[in-house]
Design an enzyme around this catalytic site. Sequence first.
Site, short mmCIF file in Angstrom:
data_model
loop_
_atom_site.label_atom_id
_atom_site.label_comp_id
_atom_site.label_asym_id
_atom_site.label_seq_id
_atom_site.Cartn_x
_atom_site.Cartn_y
_atom_site.Cartn_z
N ASP A 107 0.80 -1.24 0.00
CA ASP A 107 0.00 0.00 0.00
C ASP A 107 0.83 1.28 0.00
OD1 ASP A 107 0.89 -0.64 2.54
OD2 ASP A 107 -0.89 0.13 3.55
N GLU A 190 11.53 -3.64 12.01
CA GLU A 190 12.70 -3.13 11.28
C GLU A 190 13.95 -3.22 12.16
OE1 GLU A 190 9.95 -1.38 11.93
OE2 GLU A 190 9.03 -0.70 10.04
N1 UDP Z 1 -0.35 -7.56 5.83
C1 UDP Z 1 -0.51 -8.93 5.84
N2 UDP Z 1 -1.43 -9.48 6.72
C2 UDP Z 1 -2.16 -8.74 7.59
C3 UDP Z 1 -1.97 -7.33 7.58
C4 UDP Z 1 -1.05 -6.77 6.69
O1 UDP Z 1 0.12 -9.64 5.07
O2 UDP Z 1 -2.97 -9.29 8.35
C5 UDP Z 1 0.63 -6.95 4.90
C6 UDP Z 1 0.09 -5.75 4.11
O3 UDP Z 1 -0.46 -6.16 2.87
C7 UDP Z 1 1.32 -4.86 3.96
C8 UDP Z 1 2.17 -5.20 5.19
O4 UDP Z 1 1.69 -6.46 5.67
O5 UDP Z 1 2.06 -5.19 2.79
C9 UDP Z 1 2.03 -4.16 6.29
O6 UDP Z 1 0.66 -4.04 6.64
P1 UDP Z 1 -0.08 -2.62 6.65
O7 UDP Z 1 0.17 -1.92 5.36
O8 UDP Z 1 -1.51 -2.84 7.04
O9 UDP Z 1 0.71 -1.92 7.84
P2 UDP Z 1 0.90 -0.38 8.17
O10 UDP Z 1 0.99 0.40 6.90
O11 UDP Z 1 -0.27 -0.01 8.97
O12 UDP Z 1 2.17 -0.37 8.93
MN MN Z 2 0.92 -0.05 4.94
#
Ligand code: UDP
Ligand code: MN
Length: 242
Positions: A107, A190
Amino acid sequence: SANTIYVITPTYRRPEQIADLTRLAQALMLVRDVHWLVVEDSHVKSPQLTALIQSFGVRYDHLIAPMPEKFKKIRGAKPKGVANRNRGLKWIRQNAVEGVVYFADDDNTYDVRLFNEMRNTQKVSMWPVGLCTKTGLSTPIVKNGKLIGFYDGWIAGRKFPVDMAGFAISVKFLQERPNAQMPYKPGFEEDGFLRTLAPFEPHEIELKADNCTKILVWHTQTKKNEPSLKVDKEKYKNTNVL
Ligand code: UDP
Ligand code: MN
């Protein structure tokens, strides 16, 4: 090959998934020597997802790695994408000898020029990430060409207070560290991962994007569009038949 960038993308099923992956793929389509590892948080590969990824014409592998049940149940902060990224690292250990690894969440928003910045990473390279936490960006702080610290809305005792989108690792460097992996520790993914690259210290970080003065990636988050399924019951109310 020596120049390949292995892009590890965790992804999971939700209404915004195809839109997000399409946006990322359109950036990768403009980058040469990319090998996209799309890792689904699922027990089974979605054939629809395979078809979508395949359609972009980017070199790829479609992998699966479900989030362990015990974390799925948690109501608060979950270790999102961790199982996926570790699966991607395993694939790289088994299939790659040189090149660069980058964790690209589905995203975020990527300027295609970012990939040229990371392509010649020797150990670990870093750069700023926009739209991160309350500070608006997360970045290494550089003075006279040298790293003197980190700016991030959430330092929290981290040795490497950086965003997932803000660094890349050389495959050779990773191959010399067979125990490197990402911990299931929300907020410390990280830092935990970078610590497992020891011996490796902040002064060894390669600073990219004009000494960290340019933002080429943003930690965007796509707004959830929940009602799409609930609306089903009343779907005829949303139809205007001529
Ligand atoms: N993701 C996943 N399983 C989950 C939630 C998130 O595989 O249950 C993936 C999501 O598609 C993204 C990454 O893990 O590539 C980080 O998640 P997210 O973007 O929701 O995190 P944020 O941007 O809030 O840190
Ligand atoms: Mn994200």
